[in-house]
Design a protein around this motif. Structure first.
Motif, PDB file in Angstrom:
ATOM      1  N   ALA A  19     -11.052   3.993-134.241  1.00  0.00           N
ATOM      2  CA  ALA A  19     -11.896   4.972-133.551  1.00  0.00           C
ATOM      3  C   ALA A  19     -11.626   4.937-132.054  1.00  0.00           C
ATOM      4  CB  ALA A  19     -13.364   4.685-133.831  1.00  0.00           C
ATOM      5  N   LYS A  20     -11.402   6.093-131.470  1.00  0.00           N
ATOM      6  CA  LYS A  20     -11.103   6.182-130.041  1.00  0.00           C
ATOM      7  C   LYS A  20     -12.349   6.047-129.178  1.00  0.00           C
ATOM      8  CE  LYS A  20      -7.147   9.066-130.960  1.00  0.00           C
ATOM      9  NZ  LYS A  20      -6.581  10.390-130.953  1.00  0.00           N
ATOM     10  N   GLU A  21     -13.514   6.282-129.762  1.00  0.00           N
ATOM     11  CA  GLU A  21     -14.766   6.248-129.010  1.00  0.00           C
ATOM     12  C   GLU A  21     -15.355   4.846-128.910  1.00  0.00           C
ATOM     13  OE1 GLU A  21     -14.536   7.839-131.981  1.00  0.00           O
ATOM     14  OE2 GLU A  21     -14.358   9.956-131.489  1.00  0.00           O
ATOM     15  N   ILE A  22     -14.835   3.913-129.715  1.00  0.00           N
ATOM     16  CA  ILE A  22     -15.409   2.577-129.823  1.00  0.00           C
ATOM     17  C   ILE A  22     -14.439   1.552-129.250  1.00  0.00           C
ATOM     18  CG2 ILE A  22     -16.285   0.858-131.454  1.00  0.00           C
ATOM     19  CD1 ILE A  22     -16.863   3.219-133.356  1.00  0.00           C
ATOM     20  N   GLN A  23     -14.986   0.555-128.558  1.00  0.00           N
ATOM     21  CA  GLN A  23     -14.137  -0.489-127.980  1.00  0.00           C
ATOM     22  C   GLN A  23     -14.662  -1.872-128.337  1.00  0.00           C
ATOM     23  OE1 GLN A  23     -14.176  -0.183-123.759  1.00  0.00           O
ATOM     24  NE2 GLN A  23     -16.354  -0.623-123.568  1.00  0.00           N
ATOM     25  N   LYS A  24     -13.741  -2.827-128.368  1.00  0.00           N
ATOM     26  CA  LYS A  24     -14.084  -4.227-128.582  1.00  0.00           C
ATOM     27  C   LYS A  24     -14.576  -4.802-127.274  1.00  0.00           C
ATOM     28  CE  LYS A  24     -10.808  -5.944-131.678  1.00  0.00           C
ATOM     29  NZ  LYS A  24      -9.681  -6.800-132.006  1.00  0.00           N
ATOM     30  N   VAL A  25     -15.715  -5.503-127.314  1.00  0.00           N
ATOM     31  CA  VAL A  25     -16.276  -6.076-126.103  1.00  0.00           C
ATOM     32  C   VAL A  25     -15.993  -7.574-126.027  1.00  0.00           C
ATOM     33  CG1 VAL A  25     -18.402  -6.493-124.825  1.00  0.00           C
ATOM     34  CG2 VAL A  25     -18.081  -4.347-126.027  1.00  0.00           C
ATOM     35  N   GLY A  26     -16.094  -8.258-127.154  1.00  0.00           N
ATOM     36  CA  GLY A  26     -15.865  -9.698-127.152  1.00  0.00           C
ATOM     37  C   GLY A  26     -16.146 -10.302-128.509  1.00  0.00           C
ATOM     38  N   TRP A  27     -16.400 -11.621-128.496  1.00  0.00           N
ATOM     39  CA  TRP A  27     -16.649 -12.372-129.719  1.00  0.00           C
ATOM     40  C   TRP A  27     -17.999 -13.071-129.637  1.00  0.00           C
ATOM     41  CZ3 TRP A  27     -12.974 -12.127-133.490  1.00  0.00           C
ATOM     42  CH2 TRP A  27     -11.713 -11.712-133.120  1.00  0.00           C
ATOM     43  N   VAL A  28     -18.601 -13.307-130.790  1.00  0.00           N
ATOM     44  CA  VAL A  28     -19.822 -14.098-130.885  1.00  0.00           C
ATOM     45  C   VAL A  28     -19.591 -15.149-131.962  1.00  0.00           C
ATOM     46  CG1 VAL A  28     -22.245 -14.077-131.532  1.00  0.00           C
ATOM     47  CG2 VAL A  28     -21.317 -12.203-130.221  1.00  0.00           C
ATOM     48  N   ASP A  29     -19.857 -16.417-131.616  1.00  0.00           N
ATOM     49  CA  ASP A  29     -19.777 -17.504-132.587  1.00  0.00           C
ATOM     50  C   ASP A  29     -21.187 -17.874-133.023  1.00  0.00           C
ATOM     51  OD1 ASP A  29     -16.989 -17.812-132.485  1.00  0.00           O
ATOM     52  OD2 ASP A  29     -17.148 -19.035-130.678  1.00  0.00           O
ATOM     53  N   TYR A  30     -21.383 -18.045-134.323  1.00  0.00           N
ATOM     54  CA  TYR A  30     -22.673 -18.499-134.831  1.00  0.00           C
ATOM     55  C   TYR A  30     -22.452 -19.279-136.122  1.00  0.00           C
ATOM     56  CZ  TYR A  30     -22.384 -14.358-137.865  1.00  0.00           C
ATOM     57  OH  TYR A  30     -21.984 -13.414-138.765  1.00  0.00           O
ATOM     58  N   THR A  31     -23.487 -19.988-136.539  1.00  0.00           N
ATOM     59  CA  THR A  31     -23.416 -20.797-137.745  1.00  0.00           C
ATOM     60  C   THR A  31     -24.316 -20.188-138.809  1.00  0.00           C
ATOM     61  OG1 THR A  31     -23.093 -22.748-136.381  1.00  0.00           O
ATOM     62  CG2 THR A  31     -23.681 -23.121-138.663  1.00  0.00           C
ATOM     63  N   LEU A  32     -23.786 -20.045-140.016  1.00  0.00           N
ATOM     64  CA  LEU A  32     -24.529 -19.485-141.128  1.00  0.00           C
ATOM     65  C   LEU A  32     -24.336 -20.386-142.341  1.00  0.00           C
ATOM     66  CD1 LEU A  32     -26.200 -17.017-142.120  1.00  0.00           C
ATOM     67  CD2 LEU A  32     -24.048 -16.007-142.828  1.00  0.00           C
ATOM     68  N   HIS A  33     -25.408 -20.965-142.820  1.00  0.00           N
ATOM     69  CA  HIS A  33     -25.371 -21.871-143.977  1.00  0.00           C
ATOM     70  C   HIS A  33     -24.392 -23.022-143.782  1.00  0.00           C
ATOM     71  CE1 HIS A  33     -27.821 -18.976-146.064  1.00  0.00           C
ATOM     72  NE2 HIS A  33     -26.918 -18.032-145.889  1.00  0.00           N
ATOM     73  N   GLY A  34     -24.317 -23.514-142.570  1.00  0.00           N
ATOM     74  CA  GLY A  34     -23.465 -24.657-142.282  1.00  0.00           C
ATOM     75  C   GLY A  34     -22.015 -24.322-141.990  1.00  0.00           C
ATOM     76  N   PHE A  35     -21.657 -23.054-141.998  1.00  0.00           N
ATOM     77  CA  PHE A  35     -20.284 -22.637-141.723  1.00  0.00           C
ATOM     78  C   PHE A  35     -20.231 -21.863-140.418  1.00  0.00           C
ATOM     79  CE2 PHE A  35     -20.484 -23.015-146.339  1.00  0.00           C
ATOM     80  CZ  PHE A  35     -19.391 -23.851-146.569  1.00  0.00           C
TER      81      PHE A  35
END
Length: 79
Positions: A49-65
């Motif tokens: 999509a030309k209208e959408i851009q990547k801003v960055g990353w988010v790290d999180y933990t879900l069920h120990g992973f």
């Protein structure tokens, strides 16, 4: 046709909510639309999509992973 509708829904959500992760977009689309979409379809739509851009990353933990999700937003010209 389905890809166009998914793209329009994503742009509307990003316009209302601001920045969102891939997982948040995926969950919202699958609750809003009747048929939903797969993660592969969503990834292709977001990447192309030309209208959408990547801003960055988010790290999180879900069920120990550790999970890493991309954060998306609308391009500055559209906001």
């Amino acid at each position: 046709m389905k890809v166009k509708k998914i793209n329009e829904q994503i742009i509307t959500m990003l316009n209302e909510e601001g920045e969102m992760t891939t997982d948040e977009i995926y969950n919202l689309i699958n609750t809003i639309s009747h048929h939903g979409c797969t993660m592969n379809q969503l990834s292709n739509v977001l990447a192309k999509a030309k209208e959408i851009q990547k801003v960055g990353w988010v790290d999180y933990t879900l069920h120990g992973f550790r999970r890493r999700a991309i954060v998306w937003s609308l391009k500055e010209e559209l906001v």
